[in-house]
Design a protein around this motif. Structure first.
Motif, short mmCIF file in Angstrom:
data_model
loop_
_atom_site.label_atom_id
_atom_site.label_comp_id
_atom_site.label_asym_id
_atom_site.label_seq_id
_atom_site.Cartn_x
_atom_site.Cartn_y
_atom_site.Cartn_z
N SER A 329 0.75 -1.44 -0.20
CA SER A 329 -0.33 0.11 0.10
C SER A 329 0.73 1.55 0.08
O SER A 329 1.54 1.19 0.35
N LYS A 330 0.06 2.25 -0.74
CA LYS A 330 1.08 3.22 -0.02
C LYS A 330 0.39 4.83 0.20
O LYS A 330 -1.07 5.01 -0.35
N TYR A 331 0.98 5.48 0.98
CA TYR A 331 0.53 6.64 1.78
C TYR A 331 1.26 8.07 1.14
O TYR A 331 2.46 7.92 0.78
N ALA A 332 0.58 9.06 1.78
CA ALA A 332 1.41 10.13 1.33
C ALA A 332 1.43 10.30 3.49
O ALA A 332 1.44 10.25 4.22
N ILE A 333 2.92 10.49 3.58
CA ILE A 333 3.45 10.81 4.96
C ILE A 333 4.13 11.86 4.90
O ILE A 333 4.56 12.96 3.91
N LYS A 334 3.77 12.55 6.61
CA LYS A 334 4.06 14.07 6.73
C LYS A 334 4.67 13.62 8.08
O LYS A 334 4.57 12.79 9.37
N HIS A 335 5.98 14.09 8.31
CA HIS A 335 7.45 14.67 9.60
C HIS A 335 7.58 15.38 9.63
O HIS A 335 8.00 16.19 8.28
N THR A 336 7.79 16.38 11.24
CA THR A 336 7.85 17.63 10.89
C THR A 336 7.28 18.58 9.86
O THR A 336 6.44 18.30 9.59
N THR A 337 8.43 19.53 8.74
CA THR A 337 7.71 19.74 7.91
C THR A 337 7.59 19.24 6.52
O THR A 337 7.30 19.78 5.59
N ARG A 338 8.48 18.08 6.37
CA ARG A 338 8.39 17.67 5.39
C ARG A 338 6.62 16.89 4.54
O ARG A 338 6.99 15.96 5.93
N SER A 339 7.17 16.47 3.62
CA SER A 339 5.74 15.75 2.85
C SER A 339 6.66 14.87 2.01
O SER A 339 7.30 15.35 0.99
N ALA A 340 6.08 13.60 2.14
CA ALA A 340 7.08 12.46 0.93
C ALA A 340 5.50 11.91 0.49
O ALA A 340 4.35 11.92 1.37
N ARG A 341 5.49 10.45 -0.08
CA ARG A 341 5.15 9.09 -0.20
C ARG A 341 5.19 8.48 0.58
O ARG A 341 7.42 8.51 0.03
N ALA A 342 5.20 7.15 0.88
CA ALA A 342 5.71 5.55 1.84
C ALA A 342 4.95 4.39 0.84
O ALA A 342 3.97 4.80 0.76
#
Length: 414
Positions: A329-342
């Protein structure tokens, strides 16, 4: 005075909201009109007593059902300390709300109904509180008035919980017998339980030592916004964000991650002028000596004690969505102020909240499950183990189709 953030947790109808209402009432932290409104609502509903739970259960649905749904934050202070309370829901359906409320807590109060003992949700919340690295735990054995103030009941529940908590990671566990309805052992010691020689709940909250629980890493400054002059006038260029750990000072050597470019801090600005230093949780604007490339989501750190820059995350996940998490499965990831996909590469195990047994290689993680997973991200993240830096070691997963937060994760220490 320092600030103690604490959250309530436990099974539904164990008296969490009533306990918070009693704390506010007995510490004289509510206004007369608030009390009058609660008294009027209690009388209208036909209650034979003033329902102090109404001080925190503000939603109409909460009052109608007699349960907490959303996290309610309340503030009060005593001559010794200021407090921020997160009254979290006990119903399994709202476990995600409980995680939100406990994520910033220094201490958690896990309530247990003395008549029922430990429930599955009590153990689930204790496990979640442990994963969230809340260091101090109070087991509040509530409704002691309904078991005739029995020391045997208290000892049995206390021993069972202490045995369970020994397999989790807490700095200390304190057990207190009390009655939120009558106020016994909440603010003042109870005359009904002479066999108990410990502190009241408020006395413990006022005196628990939390200074050593803070972040154990050096400077972490995630960049939230790049500030440039309007209409291209001037050459001001600075980076706004919140210091999540450490201390920044002008002249300090720093490195911008993930690029690894070195520079120095030229100045630290605020709306009120320049500062000689900035520390957590201050929100400031940082100017650098050199024209290095810095974007939102980058992190400014000191050369020593740096975070790990990685695209592979080993993490514990609390799954919050009805659609299970599955490998691939693929999701958007939010860590501190950085956004990516996981991408979910592996689900290593699911944790049984009752026995703490690890079910190896499950096919998926269903709603409210807790498990350990391996994620691969599309961009490098600057991470710390959660036990050393709460903000730098936490993230959320988002379903890109619905924009729902589906999982909350903590990065483990290898």
């Amino acid at each position: 005075m320092d600030i103690l953030r604490f959250a309530t947790a436990g099974s539904v109808d164990d008296g969490k909201s009533t306990l918070i209402g009693r704390l506010l009432f007995d510490s004289k932290s509510i206004f007369t009109d608030q009390l009058e409104a609660v008294e009027a609502t209690s009388a209208k509903r036909g209650d034979e007593y003033t329902d102090l739970a109404l001080l925190t259960d503000g939603l109409r649905a909460e009052r109608e059902q007699g349960i907490t749904i959303d996290v309610a934050y309340r503030y009060f202070s005593t001559p010794k300390r200021k407090f921020i309370i997160a009254d979290t829901p006990g119903h399994i359906q709202y476990t995600r709300n409980m995680v939100t409320g406990a994520s910033t807590a220094d201490l958690a109060i896990i309530l247990v109904d003395a008549r029922k003992g430990l429930q599955e949700q009590s153990r689930r919340h204790a496990t979640l509180v442990s994963l969230l690295r809340v260091p101090h735990i109070v087991l509040a054995i509530n409704k002691m008035d309904l078991v005739d103030w029995s020391e045997d009941v208290y000892r049995e529940i206390s021993d069972e919980f202490v045995d369970f908590a020994a397999r989790l990671e807490f700095t200390d566990v304190t057990t207190i017998p009390l009655s939120a309805l009558t106020g016994d052992n909440v603010v003042t010691r109870s005359a009904e339980m002479p066999w108990y020689d410990g502190p009241s709940l408020l006395h413990h909250l006022e005196n628990v030592y939390i200074a050593s629980d803070r972040n154990l890493v050096d400077v972490r400054f995630p960049v939230q916004y790049v500030i440039r002059p309007q209409n291209g006038q001037g050459d001001y260029r600075a980076f706004a964000g919140q210091v999540i750990s450490g201390v920044l000072r002008p002249g300090d050597d720093v490195i911008v991650l993930p690029s690894g470019l070195p520079t120095k801090i030229k100045a630290i600005d605020t709306a009120k002028g320049e500062l000689s230093e900035a520390f957590s949780p201050m929100s400031v604007t940082v100017r650098l000596e050199d024209e290095v490339d810095v974007s939102r989501g980058d992190m400014i750190v000191r050369p020593n004690n740096m975070p790990t820059v990685t695209q592979d995350l080993d993490a514990m996940i609390c799954w919050m969505d009805a659609e299970p998490m599955r490998v691939g499965s693929k999701y958007a990831i939010k860590h501190t102020t950085r956004s990516a996909r996981a991408l979910v590469k592996e689900i290593r195990y699911e944790l049984d909240v009752n026995t703490l047994h690890r079910h190896q290689s499950p096919s998926d993680l269903p709603l409210n499950a807790i498990g350990r997973v391996i994620l691969r991200t599309t961009q490098p993240l600057m991470v710390d183990p959660y036990q050393r830096n709460r903000q730098g070691g936490a993230f959320i997963l988002i379903d890109e189709a619905t924009n729902r937060t589906v999982g909350a994760g903590t990065i483990t220490e290898h």
